[in-house]
Design a protein around this motif. Structure first.
Motif, PDB file in Angstrom:
ATOM      1  N   GLU A  59      38.943  34.846  36.571  1.00 51.63           N
ATOM      2  CA  GLU A  59      39.551  34.351  35.333  1.00 51.63           C
ATOM      3  C   GLU A  59      39.347  35.309  34.156  1.00 51.63           C
ATOM      4  O   GLU A  59      40.009  35.175  33.134  1.00 51.63           O
ATOM      5  N   TRP A  60      38.462  36.262  34.315  1.00 48.32           N
ATOM      6  CA  TRP A  60      38.081  37.166  33.223  1.00 48.32           C
ATOM      7  C   TRP A  60      39.085  38.314  33.155  1.00 48.32           C
ATOM      8  O   TRP A  60      39.309  39.025  34.137  1.00 48.32           O
ATOM      9  N   GLN A  61      39.659  38.526  31.991  1.00 53.99           N
ATOM     10  CA  GLN A  61      40.689  39.546  31.839  1.00 53.99           C
ATOM     11  C   GLN A  61      40.221  40.676  30.918  1.00 53.99           C
ATOM     12  O   GLN A  61      39.325  40.506  30.097  1.00 53.99           O
ATOM     13  N   GLY A  62      40.857  41.851  31.071  1.00 53.46           N
ATOM     14  CA  GLY A  62      40.640  42.964  30.153  1.00 53.46           C
ATOM     15  C   GLY A  62      39.336  43.705  30.315  1.00 53.46           C
ATOM     16  O   GLY A  62      38.852  44.339  29.367  1.00 53.46           O
ATOM     17  N   LEU A  63      38.759  43.678  31.514  1.00 52.01           N
ATOM     18  CA  LEU A  63      37.472  44.328  31.753  1.00 52.01           C
ATOM     19  C   LEU A  63      37.646  45.658  32.481  1.00 52.01           C
ATOM     20  O   LEU A  63      38.587  45.857  33.239  1.00 52.01           O
ATOM     21  N   ASP A  64      36.700  46.560  32.261  1.00 49.20           N
ATOM     22  CA  ASP A  64      36.649  47.815  33.018  1.00 49.20           C
ATOM     23  C   ASP A  64      35.766  47.691  34.257  1.00 49.20           C
ATOM     24  O   ASP A  64      35.894  48.479  35.201  1.00 49.20           O
ATOM     25  N   ALA A  65      34.854  46.720  34.258  1.00 51.07           N
ATOM     26  CA  ALA A  65      33.974  46.498  35.418  1.00 51.07           C
ATOM     27  C   ALA A  65      33.321  45.138  35.270  1.00 51.07           C
ATOM     28  O   ALA A  65      33.211  44.590  34.168  1.00 51.07           O
ATOM     29  N   ILE A  66      32.862  44.602  36.392  1.00 53.32           N
ATOM     30  CA  ILE A  66      32.097  43.351  36.404  1.00 53.32           C
ATOM     31  C   ILE A  66      30.745  43.610  37.050  1.00 53.32           C
ATOM     32  O   ILE A  66      30.653  44.288  38.082  1.00 53.32           O
ATOM     33  N   GLU A  94      36.898  42.938  47.315  1.00 49.22           N
ATOM     34  CA  GLU A  94      38.111  42.846  48.126  1.00 49.22           C
ATOM     35  C   GLU A  94      39.292  42.305  47.319  1.00 49.22           C
ATOM     36  O   GLU A  94      40.448  42.517  47.684  1.00 49.22           O
ATOM     37  N   GLU A  95      39.015  41.600  46.223  1.00 54.05           N
ATOM     38  CA  GLU A  95      40.075  40.926  45.478  1.00 54.05           C
ATOM     39  C   GLU A  95      40.403  41.567  44.136  1.00 54.05           C
ATOM     40  O   GLU A  95      41.526  41.396  43.633  1.00 54.05           O
ATOM     41  N   LEU A  96      39.464  42.281  43.539  1.00 49.83           N
ATOM     42  CA  LEU A  96      39.674  42.833  42.205  1.00 49.83           C
ATOM     43  C   LEU A  96      39.931  44.331  42.262  1.00 49.83           C
ATOM     44  O   LEU A  96      39.470  45.017  43.173  1.00 49.83           O
ATOM     45  N   SER A  97      40.630  44.828  41.279  1.00 48.24           N
ATOM     46  CA  SER A  97      40.962  46.259  41.229  1.00 48.24           C
ATOM     47  C   SER A  97      39.982  47.067  40.383  1.00 48.24           C
ATOM     48  O   SER A  97      40.105  48.280  40.290  1.00 48.24           O
ATOM     49  N   ILE A  98      39.012  46.389  39.772  1.00 46.01           N
ATOM     50  CA  ILE A  98      38.004  47.075  38.954  1.00 46.01           C
ATOM     51  C   ILE A  98      36.690  47.122  39.714  1.00 46.01           C
ATOM     52  O   ILE A  98      36.476  46.351  40.654  1.00 46.01           O
ATOM     53  N   PRO A  99      35.771  48.038  39.338  1.00 47.29           N
ATOM     54  CA  PRO A  99      34.476  48.090  40.011  1.00 47.29           C
ATOM     55  C   PRO A  99      33.697  46.787  39.850  1.00 47.29           C
ATOM     56  O   PRO A  99      33.719  46.166  38.783  1.00 47.29           O
ATOM     57  N   VAL A 100      33.033  46.373  40.921  1.00 43.65           N
ATOM     58  CA  VAL A 100      32.149  45.211  40.911  1.00 43.65           C
ATOM     59  C   VAL A 100      30.772  45.697  41.338  1.00 43.65           C
ATOM     60  O   VAL A 100      30.607  46.250  42.433  1.00 43.65           O
ATOM     61  N   ILE A 101      29.785  45.522  40.469  1.00 36.36           N
ATOM     62  CA  ILE A 101      28.453  46.081  40.686  1.00 36.36           C
ATOM     63  C   ILE A 101      27.455  44.962  40.891  1.00 36.36           C
ATOM     64  O   ILE A 101      27.440  43.976  40.146  1.00 36.36           O
ATOM     65  N   GLY A 102      26.624  45.081  41.911  1.00 34.58           N
ATOM     66  CA  GLY A 102      25.553  44.124  42.160  1.00 34.58           C
ATOM     67  C   GLY A 102      24.202  44.738  41.832  1.00 34.58           C
ATOM     68  O   GLY A 102      23.972  45.925  42.066  1.00 34.58           O
ATOM     69  N   ALA A 103      23.307  43.923  41.303  1.00 33.40           N
ATOM     70  CA  ALA A 103      21.992  44.420  40.907  1.00 33.40           C
ATOM     71  C   ALA A 103      21.165  44.898  42.097  1.00 33.40           C
ATOM     72  O   ALA A 103      20.456  45.898  42.013  1.00 33.40           O
ATOM     73  N   GLY A 104      21.251  44.181  43.214  1.00 40.13           N
ATOM     74  CA  GLY A 104      20.422  44.530  44.362  1.00 40.13           C
ATOM     75  C   GLY A 104      20.777  45.870  44.975  1.00 40.13           C
ATOM     76  O   GLY A 104      19.917  46.731  45.186  1.00 40.13           O
TER      77      GLY A 104
END
Length: 225
Positions: free
Chosen positions: A76-83, A98-108
């Motif tokens: 639902e979050w729009q206008g981001l460069d990364a999550i 698999e679903e988003l076109s921006i980088p998704v970063i996990g802490a672990g």
């Protein structure tokens, strides 16, 4: 709930940070984002949390409850460069990639990868009985000991005097077992700022997960630019 960046550079990349514990206190909600902005002034971080998880994620059941909430919030979050999913178990990170076109970063994953820069044997120090999968995948059979300090059941136990003593005792135990690096496996340990204290006591590198996720986020944003 956007945090103002610190430093000589103006914020350049807009980051969405998901807390996996339900927080009504805005100061606590924004703390991880403020830490990242302090380390990396080009990142502008907005923090949001999932609903109805007052103790966060601390076992398989609470993770299963959290994953669909994280996915819904992120999509639902729009206008981001990364999550950033600010949790050491990286819940929903694989699904979101698999679903988003921006980088998704996990802490672990970020913490484990950074830890390999500093040694060959690893102590993983978190709040779950099982070592998070990102650490197991990266470290393999080079992990010493187990993950959980005595008397710690959720992130809410960490800020107490007894909680900090228990975390310190576990860090010393992991060093005695041969750890060359300690990789913290709970972002709540970043909240209480314990990494530097553990380094002073143990005299080995201690990797802070919020700093690690911020570093990985900054790199991914620069790479995509």
């Amino acid at each position: 709930m956007t945090n103002k960046g610190v430093g000589i550079l103006n914020p350049h990349f807009k980051i969405g940070l998901i807390r996996v514990v339900t927080l009504s206190d805005e100061q606590m909600l924004n703390l991880h984002g403020q830490l990242i902005e302090h380390y990396f002034p080009e990142l502008q971080v907005e923090s949001r949390c999932i609903d109805a998880q007052p103790t966060g994620i601390h076992d398989e059941q609470t993770e299963q409850l959290a994953v669909p909430k994280i996915i819904k919030l992120a999509k639902e979050w729009q206008g981001l460069d990364a999550i950033v999913v600010s949790c050491a178990n990286d819940p929903a990170v694989k699904e979101l990639r698999e679903e988003l076109s921006i980088p998704v970063i996990g802490a672990g994953e970020s913490t484990a990868l950074l830890a390999t820069r500093y040694g060959q044997t690893f102590g993983v120090l978190g709040i779950t009985e099982e070592i998070p999968r990102g650490y197991r995948k990266t470290f393999g059979d080079r992990i010493v000991g187990n993950c959980l300090p005595e008397g710690i059941h959720s992130t809410l136990d960490l800020p107490t005097t007894e909680g900090k003593k228990s975390v310190t005792a576990k860090a010393l135990e992991l060093k005695e077992l041969g750890a060359e690096v300690i990789a913290l496996a709970c972002t709540g340990m970043s909240t209480i700022g314990i990494a530097k204290e553990l380094e002073q006591v143990c005299h080995i590198p201690v990797i802070d997960p919020v700093m690690a996720e911020g570093l990985m986020t900054y790199f991914e944003c620069l790479r995509k630019e």
